[in-house]
Scaffold this active site. Structure first.
Site, PDB file in Angstrom:
ATOM      1  N   SER A  13      10.584  44.020  -3.598  1.00  0.00           N
ATOM      2  CA  SER A  13      10.391  42.452  -3.759  1.00  0.00           C
ATOM      3  C   SER A  13      11.671  41.655  -3.998  1.00  0.00           C
ATOM      4  CB  SER A  13       9.516  42.265  -5.275  1.00  0.00           C
ATOM      5  OG  SER A  13      10.181  42.778  -6.268  1.00  0.00           O
TER       6      SER A  13
ATOM      7  N   LYS B  46      12.906  40.217 -11.309  1.00  0.00           N
ATOM      8  CA  LYS B  46      12.720  39.053 -10.405  1.00  0.00           C
ATOM      9  C   LYS B  46      13.896  38.077 -10.864  1.00  0.00           C
ATOM     10  CE  LYS B  46       8.467  40.465  -9.143  1.00  0.00           C
ATOM     11  NZ  LYS B  46       8.376  41.250  -7.979  1.00  0.00           N
TER      12      LYS B  46
END
Length: 181
Positions: free
Chosen positions: A40, A85
């Site tokens: 990700s 993230k």
């Protein structure tokens, strides 16, 4: 056993115990290595890279746009696996994703770390007080804030990733490269 050998063993044991206690304190409260379990954050962080996480920084300062953070995901996701993230939206920001870009308060972000433009639209939404919007750098393939239908609350942050240390050909500082166009 002679007194010298006994003293040596005592000293060696005390050094080992002190080193172990210090390592546990550092790992628990200060710094920790993490292995990246997903793609990700490509291309910034590769799958299986190891990063160092500063675990105490957010006790003294607020997260900033562009910080790469490790956190326990919102309870609504029903998982205990930590995520990593990039912070995009701060409390009070109006976030919208359109025309292949992220807009914060109607200003497009300049994000040189992305491999490709966004292929979806989202928002506009206002980031609630005490919450953050986080997105993976691999935007089109990241399970992140735009997908969750839940907010990441500040109290779920575990630290800021600041350094990739393994494999050796990926060694680099993880910098906050986000700005406005």
């Amino acid at each position: 056993m002679s007194k010298e050998i006994k003293d040596f063993v005592k000293e060696l044991l005390s050094i080992v115990i002190i080193a172990f206690v210090l390592a546990m304190i550092l790992r628990t409260f200060v710094i920790e290595g993490r292995i990246i379990p997903s793609a990700s954050m490509l291309p910034t962080i590769q799958l299986k890279d190891r990063v160092m996480v500063n675990k105490f920084i957010y006790r003294f300062k607020e997260p900033e746009r562009g910080d790469i953070v490790v956190f326990a995901p919102p309870e609504a996701l029903h998982t205990n696996q930590d995520y990593i993230k990039r912070v995009i939206g701060l409390p009070g920001d109006i976030v919208e994703m359109k025309n292949g870009k992220v807009y914060i308060n109607d200003r497009p972000l300049k994000e040189p770390y992305l491999a490709e433009a966004l292929s979806y639209e989202y928002g506009p939404v206002e980031v609630p007080e005490g919450c953050l919007m986080v997105l993976g750098d691999n935007r089109n393939h990241s399970f992140d804030s735009h997908y969750w239908n839940a907010w990441l609350t500040r109290d779920r942050l575990k630290g800021k990733a600041f350094f990739t240390y393994w494999p050796y050909n990926h060694i680099k500082l993880l910098e906050r490269e986000v700005s406005f166009e």
